[in-house]
Design a protein around this motif. Sequence first.
Motif, mmCIF file in Angstrom:
data_model
loop_
_atom_site.group_PDB
_atom_site.id
_atom_site.type_symbol
_atom_site.label_atom_id
_atom_site.label_comp_id
_atom_site.label_asym_id
_atom_site.label_seq_id
_atom_site.Cartn_x
_atom_site.Cartn_y
_atom_site.Cartn_z
ATOM 1 N N TYR A 178 1.867 1.648 -3.531
ATOM 2 C CA TYR A 178 0.723 2.147 -4.312
ATOM 3 C C TYR A 178 0.566 3.650 -4.126
ATOM 4 O O TYR A 178 0.392 4.402 -5.071
ATOM 5 C CB TYR A 178 -0.558 1.421 -3.867
ATOM 6 C CG TYR A 178 -1.821 2.122 -4.305
ATOM 7 C CD1 TYR A 178 -2.449 3.061 -3.481
ATOM 8 C CD2 TYR A 178 -2.369 1.879 -5.553
ATOM 9 C CE1 TYR A 178 -3.584 3.729 -3.888
ATOM 10 C CE2 TYR A 178 -3.518 2.547 -5.971
ATOM 11 C CZ TYR A 178 -4.122 3.471 -5.136
ATOM 12 O OH TYR A 178 -5.243 4.138 -5.543
ATOM 13 N N THR A 179 0.598 4.100 -2.873
ATOM 14 C CA THR A 179 0.362 5.516 -2.586
ATOM 15 C C THR A 179 1.478 6.374 -3.164
ATOM 16 O O THR A 179 1.226 7.450 -3.718
ATOM 17 C CB THR A 179 0.248 5.729 -1.070
ATOM 18 O OG1 THR A 179 -0.720 4.815 -0.553
ATOM 19 C CG2 THR A 179 -0.184 7.139 -0.728
ATOM 20 N N ARG A 209 3.359 5.708 -5.775
ATOM 21 C CA ARG A 209 3.288 5.801 -7.237
ATOM 22 C C ARG A 209 2.119 6.673 -7.687
ATOM 23 O O ARG A 209 2.200 7.380 -8.675
ATOM 24 C CB ARG A 209 3.261 4.414 -7.863
ATOM 25 C CG ARG A 209 1.968 3.711 -7.811
ATOM 26 C CD ARG A 209 2.005 2.229 -8.051
ATOM 27 N NE ARG A 209 2.889 1.774 -9.087
ATOM 28 C CZ ARG A 209 2.927 0.532 -9.538
ATOM 29 N NH1 ARG A 209 2.101 -0.367 -9.044
ATOM 30 N NH2 ARG A 209 3.760 0.155 -10.455
ATOM 31 N N THR A 221 0.830 -1.202 0.000
ATOM 32 C CA THR A 221 0.000 0.000 0.000
ATOM 33 C C THR A 221 0.867 1.257 0.000
ATOM 34 O O THR A 221 0.523 2.262 -0.630
ATOM 35 C CB THR A 221 -0.953 0.003 1.212
ATOM 36 O OG1 THR A 221 -1.693 -1.215 1.222
ATOM 37 C CG2 THR A 221 -1.914 1.172 1.163
#
Lengths: 367, 331
Positions: free
Chosen positions: B130-131, B133, B127
């Motif tokens: 993800y954040t 990127r 996560t």
Amino acid sequence: MRTDFSTSFTSDMGLELAQHYIAWLPFGRAAITETIRDFAATERIKDTLGLNGSGGDAATIRAAWVDPWYPYLERTGKMIRPYLVSLCLEGYGRDRADYKHEIALAEFIHSSSLILDDIVDDSMYRRGGPSAHQMVGVLAAGAAGSAWLNVGFEIVWRDRDLLGARVANRIIEELAWEHFVTGLGTTLDVTWPWAGGDHLPGEYLQQILHRSASYTYRLPLKIGGLSAGVPDSEVATLGKLGEQIGLAFQIIDDILNVDSSDAHWGKEKAEDLAQGKINLQVILALERGNEEQKERLSQILAKRTTDTQELSEAVSILKETGAIEECRKIASSLQADALSLIDSLSINETNKRRLRELTDYILRRSR
Amino acid sequence: MSQQLRNRYRSLADAALEYWMPRICTQEWLLTVAGPTRFQWDLETLQAGLLDPLYEFAAARPERLRPILTAAVLESAGLDPSQYSSLLAAIELQFLADVMVKDFYNGKTLATATPTSARRPLSVTATSAYTARQFAPTLAAGHSPNLKTDDRSWLAYRFGRVLILAGVGATVSHLRWNRDHKLMNDESYVEHLRGFASPLTFEICIDCAIAALGVRERAEFVALQRAASVIGVAYQAALEANNWNQDLKLHNADPKVERSYLTHAAVQDGKVKDLRAREPQAFVQIARRELLAAERISLAAPAQIRETLFAFAGELIDPLLNKFAGVAHAH
């Protein structure tokens, strides 16, 4: 794409809304199918991705990009998100047929986020079928989900002439922001079980603001308003409306998880408690309870138990401390505010009425 | 590029990263990047779940190659790179996130996928990646006041495109070589890298410069973009050659661990015609050919920026290629 979905869930909608929604569904599904065709048909996919002269064969690219994700679209029945986009467009006097890509985008983002949620939660199933990562593995599913999550940039940039530069720029800005803040909300969600510690009601609300409310209601309403070309002040109201609906929805969802009297309710009772989830009612119970109640509730949550007696005990604590009742009041207040926000929109009256009924339907959650 | 210049650019990159994704989570930072706080942020959790994992990887990978290139190109174009900190940060965050994601291999569940650093749950690290990127497009669209609005949107779209291609590329690689065991030859390897790896390698750096200059439709800058893309392939090929023995050693120790698609058990499969079964010299030759192709493609590019790009490429790639006996200089 499937067309054989049951619409029995519409029996809980107001009659006019249900009729409008059922009539809309074929259009909504067609919008999704056509958008996939426009961007990801085998003969077009390399052009969409800027891979002419590179990347290898189109069939493998399509299999990699579309196949892990497509079942989530195929299994979807309600399509509330694209319907919200469509209601906004019609409410502001636009022809929804001109915005099929933007309508489909709301569902693409939602389905992609479900793939990623399923990975994080390690959910085996989604909507009656295996989850994407069960089918193709974590890396492939996560990669495909992430790719589709970001397809909005491609779609909106290519629709720039249709939308106009100002609108396209604003949608891109909002897409970018929503993806990032959803990451912040999700960080809180996945880290809490590991990091432990006490939490405050405001912290939970902030988390679900940017986890539960973002892709589900806030972003679709913003996409609808922005695509229609409304002023930023109106878009801000639509965003706030999405937040109120999303917050209320999650709080109600959390309540129903432990206290549903409806036999149709699909989830296992107290599943959240069995997983040790910290949500608003748990936080309030821990704040308000006496020492014995706090200690006992904390113990049960930490055990991640499926013992029905212990779970019932935990539910009793939530009730006795008034936590569930307080959550109901908060949800009601959010719902009332949502309806007031709808009244303030400059949408036409017909679609205002539909938005009110849809909000009521979403938050009534009887099935 | 002199060491002094490189150090200056690296300092700019580090400062950009620390400003836009700070080591310590604060309310002020969240106000800047997420807007007004409606309720209450849990700073401790964001620290543990987002920033700490990210900075572990940032510390492990301090090269800052991509923001250094971006800063160098901006300066050679007459711009002050310190005025484009959001772009320097965006580029590095996407790279770090890519590294974080590749750090675990494909398992059916997150529980069976294993990171090399397993102190925290994989879901937390994933996560965080993800954040990080997803921060890049919003840094371009929402925090780049020196760019015109249209150029901010274009750059956000380009960052989004990198994310799409990275995702699709990872899955294509998995299908094409791991599942379908297709033969990899020079052509398919280069095609794959050009399509899926090069946008994140150096092409996005040029995109930032193009957006800053407001020249996205000018042919000479498109040529520069393409050249950077091809140089990215050369770099990846050079890395493969250099990492070959190490990767094979790791792969042989645990065949389930996929270090790169090139260390897939081609030899064990007996597919001796596969590129992966050849000596690393094959990748050296590919790198050389790509560098020559980049030179040809970029002839029309603005001279000063072109010179900067190739100086960077030479300093980076030549040492990797020169390790191989009988290898002439690329330039």
